[in-house]
Structures are given as C-alpha cells and as structure tokens.
Design a protein around this motif. Structure first.
Motif, PDB file in Angstrom:
ATOM      1  N   ARG A   1       0.837  -1.206   0.000  1.00  0.00           N
ATOM      2  CA  ARG A   1       0.000   0.000   0.000  1.00  0.00           C
ATOM      3  C   ARG A   1       0.870   1.254   0.000  1.00  0.00           C
ATOM      4  NH1 ARG A   1      -5.768   0.499   0.718  1.00  0.00           N
ATOM      5  NH2 ARG A   1      -6.238   2.542   1.607  1.00  0.00           N
ATOM      6  N   LEU A   2       1.946   1.228   0.802  1.00  0.00           N
ATOM      7  CA  LEU A   2       2.829   2.379   0.900  1.00  0.00           C
ATOM      8  C   LEU A   2       3.586   2.607  -0.406  1.00  0.00           C
ATOM      9  CD1 LEU A   2       4.243   4.623   2.455  1.00  0.00           C
ATOM     10  CD2 LEU A   2       5.782   2.902   3.428  1.00  0.00           C
TER      11      LEU A   2
ATOM     12  N   LEU B   1      10.462  17.636   8.600  1.00  0.00           N
ATOM     13  CA  LEU B   1       9.983  18.596   9.594  1.00  0.00           C
ATOM     14  C   LEU B   1       8.527  18.959   9.348  1.00  0.00           C
ATOM     15  CD1 LEU B   1      12.965  21.094   9.994  1.00  0.00           C
ATOM     16  CD2 LEU B   1      12.121  19.478  11.695  1.00  0.00           C
ATOM     17  N   ALA B   2       8.163  19.162   8.076  1.00  0.00           N
ATOM     18  CA  ALA B   2       6.783  19.515   7.760  1.00  0.00           C
ATOM     19  C   ALA B   2       5.829  18.366   8.076  1.00  0.00           C
ATOM     20  CB  ALA B   2       6.680  19.914   6.287  1.00  0.00           C
ATOM     21  N   LEU B   3       6.246  17.147   7.789  1.00  0.00           N
ATOM     22  CA  LEU B   3       5.404  16.001   8.115  1.00  0.00           C
ATOM     23  C   LEU B   3       5.134  15.921   9.607  1.00  0.00           C
ATOM     24  CD1 LEU B   3       6.940  13.260   5.775  1.00  0.00           C
ATOM     25  CD2 LEU B   3       4.637  14.226   5.617  1.00  0.00           C
TER      26      LEU B   3
ATOM     27  N   LEU C   1      13.984  10.425   2.345  1.00  0.00           N
ATOM     28  CA  LEU C   1      13.037  10.180   3.425  1.00  0.00           C
ATOM     29  C   LEU C   1      12.854   8.677   3.575  1.00  0.00           C
ATOM     30  CD1 LEU C   1      10.473  12.843   2.263  1.00  0.00           C
ATOM     31  CD2 LEU C   1      11.637  12.934   4.470  1.00  0.00           C
ATOM     32  N   ARG C   2      12.608   8.236   4.808  1.00  0.00           N
ATOM     33  CA  ARG C   2      12.399   6.804   5.035  1.00  0.00           C
ATOM     34  C   ARG C   2      11.211   6.593   5.966  1.00  0.00           C
ATOM     35  NH1 ARG C   2      16.989   3.660   8.181  1.00  0.00           N
ATOM     36  NH2 ARG C   2      15.942   4.652   9.955  1.00  0.00           N
ATOM     37  N   ALA C   3      10.287   5.760   5.534  1.00  0.00           N
ATOM     38  CA  ALA C   3       9.162   5.337   6.369  1.00  0.00           C
ATOM     39  C   ALA C   3       9.334   3.860   6.674  1.00  0.00           C
ATOM     40  CB  ALA C   3       7.843   5.576   5.646  1.00  0.00           C
TER      41      ALA C   3
ATOM     42  N   ALA D   1      -2.294   7.959   6.267  1.00  0.00           N
ATOM     43  CA  ALA D   1      -2.018   9.308   6.764  1.00  0.00           C
ATOM     44  C   ALA D   1      -0.747   9.854   6.134  1.00  0.00           C
ATOM     45  CB  ALA D   1      -1.903   9.294   8.287  1.00  0.00           C
ATOM     46  N   LEU D   2       0.285   9.012   6.028  1.00  0.00           N
ATOM     47  CA  LEU D   2       1.529   9.455   5.390  1.00  0.00           C
ATOM     48  C   LEU D   2       1.303   9.758   3.911  1.00  0.00           C
ATOM     49  CD1 LEU D   2       4.592   9.934   5.353  1.00  0.00           C
ATOM     50  CD2 LEU D   2       4.876   7.494   4.879  1.00  0.00           C
ATOM     51  N   LEU D   3       0.593   8.889   3.222  1.00  0.00           N
ATOM     52  CA  LEU D   3       0.360   9.110   1.793  1.00  0.00           C
ATOM     53  C   LEU D   3      -0.388  10.411   1.550  1.00  0.00           C
ATOM     54  CD1 LEU D   3      -0.573   5.484   0.672  1.00  0.00           C
ATOM     55  CD2 LEU D   3       1.574   6.703   0.262  1.00  0.00           C
TER      56      LEU D   3
END
Length: 448
Positions: free
Chosen positions: A312-313, A353-355, A384-386, A399-401
């Motif tokens: 999904r990510l 930072l914005a996230l 960036l790493r999730a 929420a991240l997407l």
C-alpha cells in the motif's frame, strides 16, 4: 496469503504510545503516527509490563548471594536462552549480550582471524568495523542487479579467500532482503564464514542460524520492540573464545594475578569473556519478552500484514507526482517494511519537519548511516524513510500518503528556515512534557 484491508487496520501487537496525540505547530493536535521504527521501535505493551514487574526485583548478576541477585541472575540467563532459541542458535553457539548491533559487530571484528569481504551498500555499523579486523576489509561495489552483485562478490571471495563475508539481512535503506542461503553457499566455496547484520531483519521475520548456515548474527533490542539499551551477538564460539576480551574488567576473568608490576588475567571463555561489568538485566529480559511475543505470532499472518502495508505504501508513493521510491537491486522482490523515497524540489529534512510539525507524522530523513548506498541511489542526496512494524496500521500508512501528496502539490504550509545546522521550525510553539529538553540532532553525516 494476502491480508484483507480490514485486517491491515488492526495492529498485530499493541505497542506503548500508539495513538497518542501529538501537538502541531500553530496549535491543536492529531493522532500521532510513528513511521520511524527502523531507527527505534516503541516497546511492545507486554514488554513494558514485564519490565515493570522485573524492576522491583533487580539485583547484582552472577556474583551475589541475595534473593534479588538470584532472581536477576536467573532472569539474564533465561533471557540468553530465549534470545538464542528465537534466532535458531546451535547448541554450541555463544549468545553475547551487547548494547546494540553496532557493538556486536565491532566485537566480532576484533575476533575475525583474517580479512573480511563486505558490500558497499551496508549500514556504517557493518561497513566500518571490519577495517579493524586482523586482515582488514575488502569492500565490493554492488551492481544494479543482485545477480551482478553476486558475481562481483564471487570474484572478490575467490581472490581474497577471506575469513568472513559480512552482509546485511535486510537493507536499512530500502528494506530489500538478501537471499542468505545463496550468500552462505558462495562464502563456503571460498572457505569463509558469514556474519549477518540482523538489525532490520530480526524485527520483521524469524531467522534460523542452524537452517541457513549463517555463522554470526548481530541485532538490537531497540529495533525489535525492546528499547531498553541491549543487543546481542549470536554465533560460533571458537573465534570469540580465541579473541582478546571486548572489554577488560570484572566478570570476564577467572583470576587476576600480580606478576611484578603487571596485572595478569586468566580470561573466561564463552559469552562471559566479552561481557565484563554488570550486564543490562532490564535490556536482556526486554528482548527476551519481545521475542516471546513475536514468536507467538502466526508467521503467515505476520508476513501478510507487513507485505500488505508495504505494498500500500509503495504503490501510494509511486502514484504521487515527483516521488521516487528507492531500490538497490532490480531483481530482488523480497523486502521488509522499510521504504525510502525522494520528493522532487523539496529537501528531505524540510519535508520531514513539515510532516511532523504539520501532520504529526514521524519519519526518518538523511543518509541513514549508509552513505555509499545513498551515493549510488541518489548521488548522495538525502532521502526520506518510512518504516513499518507490528503496531502499524493501514490508517498510519494512509495518513503518510495523504500528507506526502499535500507536500508534493503545495509544499510546506508552516515557516521554516535553514541555518548552519540545517532546517528548523520558526516559532515552534508545540508544548513539550515537563521532562523534555530542546532536542539536539546528531546527524550521521548527511542525515542519520
């Protein structure tokens, strides 16, 4: 076995702090989303409860006669057995308790009786220590495919005839899982042993040392839902027994004698040889309890849950204009829940930072302590790493997407400025707990 959408919105195991509100710049709060588990995962709720039950009974380990000492000693040795069993340790393997994966790999580097071959895409903790080993290190540059990388490794192993091949189990940048049986077979043909950096593999799936033939495995509790300051090195005891003790001090010796003006030690064998000082009882029992909880999961359900969230990510990020998902090898499909990406036109630190400040989402940014890997993937540009885990849900990923889509389309809404030490939030008014102090970031070069 694909997981249903409904199943993905339920965590596999409860973790401490899940769903807690986090403040936003400018006021208000949202449900916090922690997607930085590859750096440090929260404690499982069962681990935190177990630690709370153990704390009143802590005492000296191995050298005390009191009731608390007996309980603490039993707890550490029981934890050692549980840790070994979880990773399929052989009967004669040593289970050495350390502070972290980094310390475990540095310890092993001091015990290797020859040279080490290592890939360039490793975390610094599995790239730098081997230069200190007896025969030094040969770093092999990876290819765009894993097949090409295997060929390069075979050439290096044949030419070097090293004592050890050191590889990651799963990349801390992309989550890609390396096929350990192939690597073990390759190493054996050159007469080498295999050490695996399991920091990103162990929290996501079981590994069996006996079945795979891997000789050494290093990992950290803080990445495996037991963030209490301990890790372990598990593997063959002969090199460890022949090596100088990692630390010199009490507990690592059978006897100390004075000969003239010198103190001479008769060192112990086994794990005790490298565990001078008082062991981290809480850290050890925390890892063991975390492993008990992970071992109780249905492996198919565990795998399907993480694969569903990762798919999904990755699919969602690929659909956002300007986002590029990073991969090390075009021909490797197996991966754990670690995904790195870049966002066109936006510095990774500013995006992170914005996230956090505007959306309440925690991710990692920078070079991930794997600078040669980032150099190959992005030309050294921070990313960036999730990262996902057993407490992650579909709502967290979505929420991240949604937040990345907003950033890609509109950029940050808040005020940020870039100084000599990097980006910061201007007028950061987010309330902090009483115990909190202003954070000082210690980046790993271009990012940690």
């Amino acid at each position: 076995m694909p997981a249903s959408v409904a199943a993905l919105d339920v965590p596999l195991l409860p973790v401490v702090g899940a769903g807690m509100p986090v403040p936003l710049v400018g006021g208000g709060s949202v449900r916090g989303v922690d997607l930085d588990l590859a750096a440090t995962a929260p404690a499982l709720s069962a681990v935190a409860a177990h630690v709370a039950a153990v704390l009143p009974h802590l005492g000296s380990v191995h050298r005390g006669a009191g009731w608390r000492s007996e309980l603490a000693t039993g707890a550490v040795e029981s934890a050692r057995r549980t840790i070994g069993a979880f990773v399929g340790a052989r009967p004669d393997d040593a289970v050495v308790l350390t502070r972290s994966t980094t310390e475990a790999l540095n310890l092993l580097a001091g015990a290797v009786p020859g040279s080490t071959v290592v890939l360039d895409v490793e975390h610094h903790a599995n790239l730098l220590p081997w230069a200190r080993s007896a025969g030094g290190a040969v770093v092999v540059r990876s290819a765009e495919t894993f097949a090409g990388t295997l060929a390069a490794l075979e050439l290096a192993l044949t030419a070097e005839r090293p004592a050890l091949l050191a590889v990651t189990g799963a990349s801390n940048v992309t989550g890609e899982v390396l096929p350990l049986p192939e690597l073990v077979a390759l190493a054996r043909r050159a007469g080498a042993r295999v050490a695996v950096d399991g920091a990103q593999l162990v929290p996501h799936r079981r590994i069996d040392l006996g079945a795979t033939g891997v000789d050494y495995l290093a990992f950290s509790g803080h990445k495996a839902y037991a963030p209490y300051g301990a890790g372990a090195l598990v593997g063959r005891a002969d090199w460890l027994d022949a090596a100088a003790p990692h630390l010199a001090g009490g507990g690592a010796v059978q006897r100390v004698r004075l000969v003239g003006a010198q103190a001479i030690a008769d060192w112990r064998d086994g794990a005790a040889r490298h565990e001078a000082g008082t062991p981290d009882t809480v850290g050890a029992v925390a890892i063991a309890r975390a492993f008990d909880e992970l071992a109780a999961l249905d492996p198919d359900v565990w795998s399907a849950h993480e694969a569903g969230l990762r798919d999904r990510l990755v699919d969602g990020l690929a659909a956002v204009p300007g986002v590029r998902v990073l991969r090390l090898f075009a021909d490797l499909d197996d991966a754990v829940g670690v995904v790195s990406f870049t966002l066109d036109g936006l510095d990774a630190r500013l995006a992170a930072l914005a996230l956090a400040a505007e959306h309440g989402i925690g991710v990692r940014d920078g070079g991930f302590c794997a600078h040669p890997a980032l150099e190959r993937l992005t030309g050294g540009r921070p990313a960036l790493r999730a990262s996902l885990g057993v407490g992650t849900t579909l709502a967290d990923v979505d929420a991240l997407l949604a937040a990345v889509s907003v950033l890609a389309a509109d950029g940050p809404r808040g005020r940020y400025e870039r100084g000599a030490d990097g980006w910061r939030v201007v007028g950061d008014d987010r309330p902090r707990p009483e115990w909190a102090v202003p954070a000082v970031s210690r980046a790993c070069g271009a990012g940690s």
